[in-house]
Design an enzyme around this catalytic site. Structure first.
Site, mmCIF file in Angstrom:
data_model
loop_
_atom_site.group_PDB
_atom_site.id
_atom_site.type_symbol
_atom_site.label_atom_id
_atom_site.label_comp_id
_atom_site.label_asym_id
_atom_site.label_seq_id
_atom_site.Cartn_x
_atom_site.Cartn_y
_atom_site.Cartn_z
ATOM 1 N N GLY A 1 0.789 -1.230 0.000
ATOM 2 C CA GLY A 1 0.000 0.000 0.000
ATOM 3 C C GLY A 1 0.815 1.270 0.000
ATOM 4 N N SER A 2 0.661 2.123 -0.976
ATOM 5 C CA SER A 2 1.543 3.271 -1.075
ATOM 6 C C SER A 2 1.108 4.192 -2.207
ATOM 7 C CB SER A 2 2.976 2.784 -1.323
ATOM 8 O OG SER A 2 2.977 1.784 -2.302
ATOM 9 N N ARG A 3 2.003 5.146 -2.518
ATOM 10 C CA ARG A 3 1.696 6.093 -3.581
ATOM 11 C C ARG A 3 3.013 6.614 -4.163
ATOM 12 N NH1 ARG A 3 -0.288 11.570 -0.865
ATOM 13 N NH2 ARG A 3 1.083 12.954 -2.002
#
Length: 219
Positions: A185-187
């Site tokens: 989960g990240s960006r």
């Protein structure tokens, strides 16, 4: 095909799942409870395999275009003041990755790596406005003669506890080639010249190494 960053975790997960199945078969006599545990263990294994998959991408090299560095959904397109490297206004395009997306980070353009820095930090949810400045992150800047300088920043999310950055100063970056990996989960934020012609829209789904994020107006 699974990414090298996941090999150890996949092996450990497989051992845990097999051990859990054997224990459930040996010590649990309640059929419905045993079934629930088996389904949960298999779902966990599938989730881990899904997360660390590393499908081949067909990158069409083009020095006049910026490609998406990751798979996910475009959540930000706005003019901002980039504080770390440019120290001036840039167009920011951010792509959010769910745990189900491929988490390989790819170079958005070809060129020379002229800046690469890791920052320890917090683990705010990846879409938080302050995540770009306060979360664990890495900043990489690649430059070529056609497009100029493009900054991409890996940002850890609430689930991500480790960012892997392969980009080193003076490396030769190849558009679509691997520049790193973010676990769970990240960006990724892109910072582009103000005269960039943006080719995506908010909430659009993009594919790393294939989807065109922007194009040089002079090309």
């Amino acid at each position: 095909m699974f990414h090298k960053e996941g090999h150890k975790i996949i092996v450990i997960t497989f051992i845990i799942v097999v051990a859990g199945i054997l224990l459930a078969e040996s010590f649990i006599s309640i059929v419905w409870l045993k079934t629930v545990i088996l389904i949960a263990l298999l779902a966990f294994l599938i989730l881990i395999l899904q997360f660390f998959r590393n499908p081949k991408r067909h990158t069409v090299l083009n020095n006049k275009q910026v490609l998406s560095p990751v798979d996910g959904k475009v959540v930000v397109i706005e003019e901002v003041f980039e504080k770390e490297y440019f120290k001036e206004k840039r167009l920011q395009v951010s792509v959010f990755m769910s745990p189900l997306n491929v988490h390989v980070t790819r170079y958005p353009i070809s060129g020379n790596v002229i800046f690469s820095k890791y920052h320890p930090g917090k683990y705010l949810v990846a879409w938080h406005p302050k995540a770009s400045e306060e979360n664990e992150r890495t900043t990489v800047v690649v430059e070529n003669e056609t497009y100029g300088k493009v900054l991409h920043r890996q940002i850890a999310g609430a689930l991500a506890k480790r960012i892997v950055n392969y980009a080193k100063l003076n490396d030769k970056a190849s558009q679509g080639g691997e520049s790193g990996f973010i676990k769970f989960g990240s960006r990724v934020d892109l910072f582009l010249p103000l005269d960039t012609n943006i080719k995506v829209a908010l909430n659009q789904k993009v594919r790393g190494g294939e989807s065109i994020i922007a194009e040089n107006n002079n090309g």
